[in-house]
Design a protein around this motif. Structure first.
Motif: not given
Ligand code: SF4
Ligand code: MG
Length: 308
Positions: A109-117, A134-142, A163-170, A196-199
């Motif tokens: 979660x931190x690694x995905x949040x950091x680029x946005x900060x 983003x984790x929810x969007x990319x189906x990483x549950x819960x 990794x895709x969530x991290x790359x697309x967060x910004x 990739x279709x989802x992105x």
């Protein structure tokens, strides 16, 4: 469609002690806004080097020529400070190996949040909440629980999606993904295609997908660029390409697919240190003539004397 990325006559030479490896030779590709371009070709044809050159992720022992225009700037002339912003915010690189690309000692979660900060100026709490979304969007549950876990607690597929969530967060304008199906078994490939279709449907970025996996490329591409021995040898609309490829190498590549007869391409991939004179595909080409000892021109679509 407007052009977003324009790579023109890009050459990348690795200067080793006694040899020069010409990994990319005067390659040109264009990625338009909202389009998916797949860069295909066998392993070692220079695809990843071209991708990494766009983000200036290559080591310093290289000689690089040409231009890389992105959004109005020639990236080759941008100072590293500006490149950092572009890497964090405008162009995302999704590397080949998700396991070694996530930091093992930081919560996902931190690694995905950091680029946005860092790049979008979000506060810690907002960024964390967005990471969970983003984790929810990319189906990483819960997602709430997964955000607090470390990469080793994830499956391979989940790490790739993280990794895709991290790359697309910004919400980058361009996402470059290097061999996203490498090491993924056939049943799980469908999920990568869906990912990739989802992105694509989400924030409508442009995608440059580097792959040697032709059936995968066919499912996603708007256009295709084919690389052979460091050169781009054909560029075409995906539908046209998969139905009637022009370059003899493209034809051979498609005929080597299980669905098209599994006919192996004869001969070996040429050396990048001392490539064949003239057309680089000449030693393996069924259509070669004496003319092919001269380098074929690239007419914007295909690099072959048959179409000159
Ligand atoms: Fe074959 Fe000649 Fe075309 Fe090269 S230029 S692909 S050798 S026909
Ligand atoms: Mg590669």
């Amino acid at each position: 469609m407007k052009s977003l990325l324009n790579v023109k006559n890009l050459s990348v030479h690795f200067m080793l002690e006694e040899i020069t490896v010409k990994a990319v030779d005067r390659a040109s590709i264009e990625v338009k806004e909202n389009e998916v371009l797949t860069l295909i070709g066998e392993s070692g044809s220079g695809k990843s080097v071209l991708g990494m050159a766009i983000l200036k992720l290559l080591p310093s022992n290289i000689k690089i020529g040409g231009r890389i225009d992105f959004n109005g700037f020639n990236l080759l002339e941008l100072p590293e400070e500006k490149m950092k912003d572009i890497r964090g915010q405008e162009i995302a690189w999704v590397p080949q190996n998700p396991s070694s690309s996530l930091n093992p000692v930081l919560k996902v979660g931190f690694q995905i949040a950091e680029p946005m900060e860092v790049h979008l100026g979000y506060g810690r709490k907002t960024a964390w909440q967005k990471a969970i979304d983003l984790l929810r969007f990319f189906d990483i549950r819960p997602p709430e629980k997964r955000a607090k876990q470390y990469p080793h607690q994830y499956s391979g597929g989940m790490r790739q999606r993280a990794l895709v969530a991290m790359g697309t967060s910004t919400r980058p304008k361009l996402i470059i993904a290097d061999e996203p199906t490498k090491g993924v078994d056939a049943t799980k490939k469908i999920r990568v295609i869906e990912l990739f279709r989802k992105i694509r449907n989400n924030h409508k970025p442009s995608l440059l997908i580097i792959t040697h996996d032709l059936p995968f490329a066919e499912k996603l591409a708007d256009r295709v660029a084919v690389m052979y021995c460091g050169q781009v040898v054909e560029v075409a609309k995906a539908e046209t390409f998969f139905n009637s490829p022009l370059h003899p190498y493209s034809k051979a590549l498609l005929e080597s697919l299980p669905s098209k007869g599994l006919k192996p391409i004869k001969g070996l991939s040429p050396s990048m240190i001392d490539p064949p004179k003239g057309c680089r595909f000449r030693p393996r080409c069924d259509y070669a003539t004496d003319k092919c000892f001269e380098e074929p021109p690239f007419n914007g679509q295909v690099r072959c004397w048959l179409y000159a």
